[in-house]
Design a protein around this motif. Structure first.
Motif, PDB file in Angstrom:
ATOM      1  N   GLY A   1     -96.111  29.657 -86.232  1.00 36.73           N
ATOM      2  CA  GLY A   1     -94.951  30.340 -86.222  1.00 36.73           C
ATOM      3  C   GLY A   1     -94.084  30.967 -85.152  1.00 36.73           C
ATOM      4  O   GLY A   1     -93.250  31.514 -85.397  1.00 36.73           O
ATOM      5  N   LYS A   2     -94.558  30.702 -83.955  1.00 33.81           N
ATOM      6  CA  LYS A   2     -94.196  31.093 -82.759  1.00 33.81           C
ATOM      7  C   LYS A   2     -92.617  30.797 -82.806  1.00 33.81           C
ATOM      8  O   LYS A   2     -91.683  31.441 -82.603  1.00 33.81           O
ATOM      9  N   SER A   3     -92.497  29.356 -82.810  1.00 32.57           N
ATOM     10  CA  SER A   3     -90.914  28.896 -82.551  1.00 32.57           C
ATOM     11  C   SER A   3     -90.005  29.458 -83.751  1.00 32.57           C
ATOM     12  O   SER A   3     -88.971  29.815 -83.590  1.00 32.57           O
ATOM     13  N   THR A   4     -90.712  29.524 -85.114  1.00 30.45           N
ATOM     14  CA  THR A   4     -89.822  30.074 -86.048  1.00 30.45           C
ATOM     15  C   THR A   4     -89.493  31.496 -85.766  1.00 30.45           C
ATOM     16  O   THR A   4     -88.295  32.043 -86.041  1.00 30.45           O
TER      17      THR A   4
ATOM     18  N   GLU B   1     -92.113  27.355 -75.254  1.00 31.55           N
ATOM     19  CA  GLU B   1     -93.130  26.671 -74.563  1.00 31.55           C
ATOM     20  C   GLU B   1     -92.458  25.787 -73.376  1.00 31.55           C
ATOM     21  O   GLU B   1     -92.649  24.560 -73.396  1.00 31.55           O
TER      22      GLU B   1
ATOM     23  N   SER C   1    -100.833  25.860 -82.555  1.00 29.92           N
ATOM     24  CA  SER C   1     -99.652  25.400 -83.263  1.00 29.92           C
ATOM     25  C   SER C   1     -99.700  25.503 -84.454  1.00 29.92           C
ATOM     26  O   SER C   1    -100.557  25.781 -85.233  1.00 29.92           O
ATOM     27  N   GLY C   2     -98.301  25.775 -84.971  1.00 31.49           N
ATOM     28  CA  GLY C   2     -97.862  25.983 -86.339  1.00 31.49           C
ATOM     29  C   GLY C   2     -98.044  27.603 -86.656  1.00 31.49           C
ATOM     30  O   GLY C   2     -98.167  27.830 -87.947  1.00 31.49           O
TER      31      GLY C   2
END
Ligand SMILES: Nc1ncnc2c1ncn2[C@@H]1O[C@H](COP(=O)(O)OP(=O)(O)OP(=O)(O)O)[C@@H](O)[C@H]1O
Ligand SMILES: [Mg+2]
Lengths: 362, 661
Positions: free
Chosen positions: A84-87, A208, A81-82
């Motif tokens: 940077g995947k989504s970004t 996700e 988590s955090g």
């Protein structure tokens, strides 16, 4: 950093170069949050260390990422988590503008296309599935799924016919008139998937998609995804923080940490040949027999008798029971039927028992 | 900011800084007060130095009136069309042509409207709500208030949609452009919500004259803020994934807003709609002073003639209308919030998809046509109407005869021992001292910027020559708010500790809250006649609601886990309450006190109708003389009192919240 580590094994691991064209690519992509980030990274020409960022008081959510996703491939981006995947995926779909670098869609710079072109691209060639489904609460299943078509101005009969097709595909028949809040999480995500498929996209982003679901449903949905991919052959960028999920689905995996991609490779490459301790830690609890192929466990033929034959790509788990029962080595044969090596029962037993010397973790 | 927070963070300084400062400040103000005998300008702002703001505003209004008549005329003409239609439809019958050969088309039949109200209630909240809403309308019909109530309803039916559309557009604009929100919309909303209702009427009266249209415009402006706020809130609350989805689906900016974001924000928007309706009703009643007519006008006439029975009757009709509209719109909002459920008849003909609506339309049409032939359908037959006015009158006479001594004793005691001393103290307070002390408080709570704002707003009240009236207002508001808290907080506390009490209290305060402020005056006037005591009692009844509600809510929302932790670590019941529950609920309770003060302020101003001598009276007189300058300047002074109280309490609450982390 993300190239396979050069050991004696790399020759054995080397597969034929993937002939499929590159669909989506990131070239030195950065996303830096903070005041004047664009100028800051621009003057550095896309080179900065985390110390530089910290000193400037900026957040480097994505840092010098290079990726190439090939057509029809399931490409998994994973990390904690955090990381940077989504970004990163939002940069690839241009939901946010990267601070630096280029994103190429079929070789064309996605960051240069006009707003109108971007809308066209998204309407016809990209689809996205969201972690919390992002269904519209005021529309029922049928209307939700038909929504992307309706905003393209397609008439009601046509878009509903198409929506019913994808409803059929994801197994939601009979629920057409239910509203999102009347559905379970798994069903809602089926709607999300159906909705993103309604426009027949070529590239499919999934952020996700199964993280909000409980484990049993999650497995079911993973199988569903594989089944769909078997029919549809999309180019998929899939985010997860669950390595088991990644292994089940992936053609290739990119592992991210603190905004950087630290290794890209097939599940087997990551397990056998982790680039860093961090990757090794990730792959530690994986059932190795399910990931490692005959090719990477074989040794040159010793000339003895063989109890059977396997393909180089065959996972160990698929023949481990047979080889142990036979008590004799199996020949590894290539497409033309020529033996290129053999796998011994002892090597398989060692692997299953976790005392395999290769790709050893620290 | 920095000094205050730094000191707040380190309370164990060797020298208690703020207490010293306050002691010095109070001493200085005392000296100021003593010097007042020699230099009266220190107490009362010198008349010679008054800034003639009144004249300036009057001049501007006069110029506007002279130069934009074409605009106001055309606005009146345009808005008059739908308004006339609505008023004719509900109350007045349509008249086409003039003279004796004019064709008269009937208004909607009262039977039809009662049935439609019932069906609407049933559609959104089942049989019970249907019976309540239908019953309220039936009550209005039977008690002879039908035409007045329909005039009021007609005005609302045009003002509310106007409000919703404009509020929505402004809300969208503010949401899209953060600078607009920060610089224009938010400050305007704050000001709009603290300016007294009367003050809205004055410019409307001057620009648009004494007519339903100007009442409607005043109503629409007054009732708009909640819609703007609900729109901004609703849009910002839509999950960001839904926004992302709309982009990925290839929505244009317009499609994203209208087809994705706004529909997703619908539950919040509906809460705004409910508030708009209730505010509009409140304002339409008050706007009867500039020609709205309807129920408010009935009350006004009756009050002027001191016919308490009639006033009470009209007041009760307002209550019935308020309850019906509130419950109905709340049920609609709740249904939105609950989310959609699929029905059996998803597709199909109109009447199958909307059975209640179709039935209501059919009944309305049928009864209205029937009204052409059967008069009982067109007008409520005299034979079945009743009047309670004599009963109320008899009751009041009985009370005044039998309980006169008691009531009079209470009244006199209140005046002699409570109101007059506080009043004397307030009116003798030096204006310079007030500016200084309030500024100091603001500095301690919120820093230099707040201090400047508060001091400037306080100075405004003095510089415009309104100091004495300001203090007269402050004294009444202060006492009323204080008593409201004295009553409300214990009730809230009690309700928070017993579910049974909460069950009894909740419907009562819900009802009190929806009643237009006018209604509170009537019963009190019956008993206490006009004057400060009446104003105070009516205000307490009106302003007690937030004190109860927020106290109850604040105490109840303290997480049970925290209280259990306190009990486990050995706190007694008392300690748990005082050390854990109360401190955690304090910000919320302070918010309630803040609301109580603001509501008390708005009510006190309306009480000018019953003879208070304060800023409200100033506005009221200005209204009757159509004196724009006087009314607006005094109206701003009232708004500034509200803003000062609100900002100080807000800063204080924020500080308390900050301490809790
Ligand atoms: N708008 C923003 N402003 C500042 N920082 C941001 C912003 N969006 C993301 N970040 C930061 O960027 C980093 C990466 O965030 P991102 O959402 O991409 O993580 P993630 O890998 O998707 O995590 P998760 O698994 O929790 O979804 C985080 O440290 C986050 O705090
Ligand atoms: Mg994420």
């Amino acid at each position: 950093m993300n190239a396979a580590v050069d050991t004696g094994l790399s020759a054995a691991l080397a597969r034929p170069v993937d002939p499929r064209p590159i669909k989506l690519a990131c070239r030195n992509v950065w996303k830096v949050f903070g005041p004047d980030a664009v100028d800051w990274i621009g003057t550095r020409d896309g080179r900065a260390s985390s110390a530089d960022l910290a000193e400037a008081g900026l957040v480097g959510a994505v840092r010098h990422v290079d990726l190439e996703i090939r057509q029809g491939e399931i490409f998994i981006i994973m990390g904690l988590s955090g990381s940077g995947k989504s970004t990163l995926v939002r940069c690839m779909s241009r939901l946010i503008e990267p601070t630096f670098g280029t994103v190429e869609f079929e070789g064309k710079d996605l960051l240069k296309v006009s707003d109108a072109e971007l809308i066209e691209l998204r309407r016809h060639r990209m689809g996205m599935v969201f972690q919390n489904f992002a269904l519209l609460p005021h529309l029922n299943v049928l209307e939700n799924i038909a929504f992307p078509l309706s905003i393209q101005g397609i008439d009601r009969a046509k878009r509903e016919a198409r929506a019913r097709e994808v409803i059929e595909l994801v197994g939601l028949r009979g629920r057409e008139h239910f509203y999102p809040r009347e559905l379970s999480g798994g069903q809602q995500q089926r709607v999300g998937i159906a909705r993103s498929l309604a426009t027949k996209p070529e590239v499919w982003f999934l952020d996700e998609p199964f993280s909000a679901l409980d484990p049993l449903i999650r497995r079911e949905m993973q199988d569903e995804l594989l089944r769909l991919q078997g029919v549809l052959h999309k180019t998929i960028a899939f985010i997860t923080h669950d390595f088991d999920e990644a292994i089940r689905l992936a053609d290739r995996i990119a592992i991210m940490k603190d905004g950087e991609v630290i290794q890209t490779g097939t599940p087997e490459e990551l397990v056998v040949n982790p680039a860093t301790d961090y990757v090794a830690e990730f792959t530690r609890d994986v059932q190795r027999a399910k990931v490692i192929s005959a090719r990477s466990l074989m040794r040159p033929c010793a000339g003895g008798e063989h109890g059977g034959v396997v393909a180089p790509e065959a996972r160990i788990a698929s023949f481990s029971a047979g080889i142990v029962a036979a008590g004799k080595p199996f020949a590894v044969v290539n497409g033309t039927g020529k033996p290129i090596g053999e796998v011994t029962p002892q090597a398989v037993i060692d692997l299953l028992a976790g005392i395999d010397g290769r790709g050893a973790r620290p | 900011m920095t000094i205050a927070t730094d000191l707040g963070a380190r309370p164990s300084r060797p020298l208690p800084f703020w207490p010293m400062v306050w002691a010095a400040a109070l001493a200085a103000v005392m000296v100021l007060a003593l010097l007042g005998d020699r230099f009266p300008a220190l107490i009362d702002y010198p008349a010679a130095a008054v800034v003639p703001l009144t004249d300036w505003v009057s001049a501007i209004m006069a110029w506007l009136k002279a130069n934009i008549t074409w605009l106001t005329r055309s606005i009146t003409a345009i808005l008059g069309v739908p308004l006339d239609f609505a008023l004719s439809l509900f109350a007045k019958n349509f008249k086409i042509g003039a003279g004796p050969e004019a064709i008269v088309l009937p208004r909607l039949s009262w039977v039809g409207i009662v049935v439609a109200a019932f069906l609407a209630g049933r559609a959104f909240g089942g049989w019970k709500l249907g019976a309540l809403v239908g019953g309220c309308f039936l009550y209005i019909a039977l008690f002879g208030k039908w035409t007045s109530a329909m005039l009021t309803l007609g005005l609302i039916s045009i003002a509310v949609p106007f409000c919703i559309v404009t509020g929505l557009l402004i809300g969208i604009w503010a949401w899209r452009k953060p600078w607009a929100e920060k610089l224009i919309v938010s400050p305007s909303l704050d000001l709009m919500q603290t300016i007294p209702t009367f003050a809205y009427l004055i410019p409307m009266l001057i620009l648009f004259g004494n007519s339903p249209v100007s009442a409607m415009i005043a109503t629409a402006i007054f009732a708009m803020p909640p819609m703007v706020r609900a729109t901004m809130l609703g849009l910002s609350r839509v999950p960001s994934e839904i926004g992302d989805f709309s982009e990925m689906a290839g929505c244009t900016a317009r499609q994203k807003l209208w087809r994705v974001l706004l529909p997703s924000a619908r539950p919040t928007l509906m809460v705004g709609v409910n508030q708009v309706i209730m505010l509009a009703l409140n304002m339409v009643i008050i706007a009867s002073m500039i020609g709205a007519g309807g129920l408010g006008y009935d009350v006004l006439l009756a009050l002027r003639a001191l016919k308490v029975g009639e006033a009470m009757e009209a007041g009760l009709a307002i209550v019935a209308l308020a309850i019906a509209l509130d419950r109905l719109s709340q049920a609609m909002a709740r249904r939105q919030a609950r989310g959609h459920v699929h029905g059996d008849a998803e597709a199909g003909p109109f009447w199958k998809r909307y059975p209640n609506l179709s039935l209501a339309l059919v009944v309305l049409a049928a009864t209205t046509i029937a009204g052409l032939f059967i008069p009982a359908f067109a007008d409520v037959p005299k034979a079945i109407t009743m009047t309670t006015a004599p009963a109320w009158k008899a009751g009041v006479s009985w009370i005044t005869i039998n309980l006169f001594d008691v009531i009079e004793a209470v009244r006199v005691a209140l005046i002699l021992y409570v109101l007059n001393p506080v009043r004397a103290f307030c009116e003798g307070f030096p204006w310079l001292g007030a500016v200084f002390l309030l500024g100091l408080a603001a500095f301690q709570l919120g820093g230099a910027r707040l201090a400047i704002l508060v001091a400037a707003l306080t100075a405004y009240c003095a510089v415009t020559g309104l100091w004495e009236k300001t203090m007269a207002t402050v004294y009444l508001v202060g006492i009323s708010a204080f008593i409201s808290c004295l009553i409300g907080i214990p009730i809230g506390l009690w309700a928070s500790r017993s579910d049974r009490v909460e069950k009894i209290v909740t419907p009562i305060i819900d009802t009190l809250q929806v009643l237009p402020s006018f209604c509170f005056i009537i019963p009190v006037v019956m008993l206490f006649r006009v004057g400060d005591v009446t104003a105070m009692i009516a205000t307490v009844a009106f302003a007690v609601v937030p004190a109860i509600r927020y106290t109850n809510h604040g105490l109840r929302q303290v997480p049970p886990a925290l209280m259990e932790a306190a009990v486990v670590s050995g706190c007694t019941k008392r300690q748990t309450f005082f050390r854990v529950q109360l401190p955690l609920a304090l910000p919320e309770i302070m918010l309630g006190i803040n609301q109580t003060i603001l509501m008390a302020l708005s009510m006190i101003i309306i009480c000018a109708m019953i003879g208070t001598r304060d800023l409200g009276q100033e506005v009221f007189i200005a209204l009757s003389k159509a004196d724009a300058g006087r009314g607006i300047v005094a109206g701003l002074a009232i708004a500034f009192i509200g803003i000062i109280a609100d900002r100080l309490f807000g800063a204080w609450t924020a500080k308390a919240r900050g301490k809790l982390g």
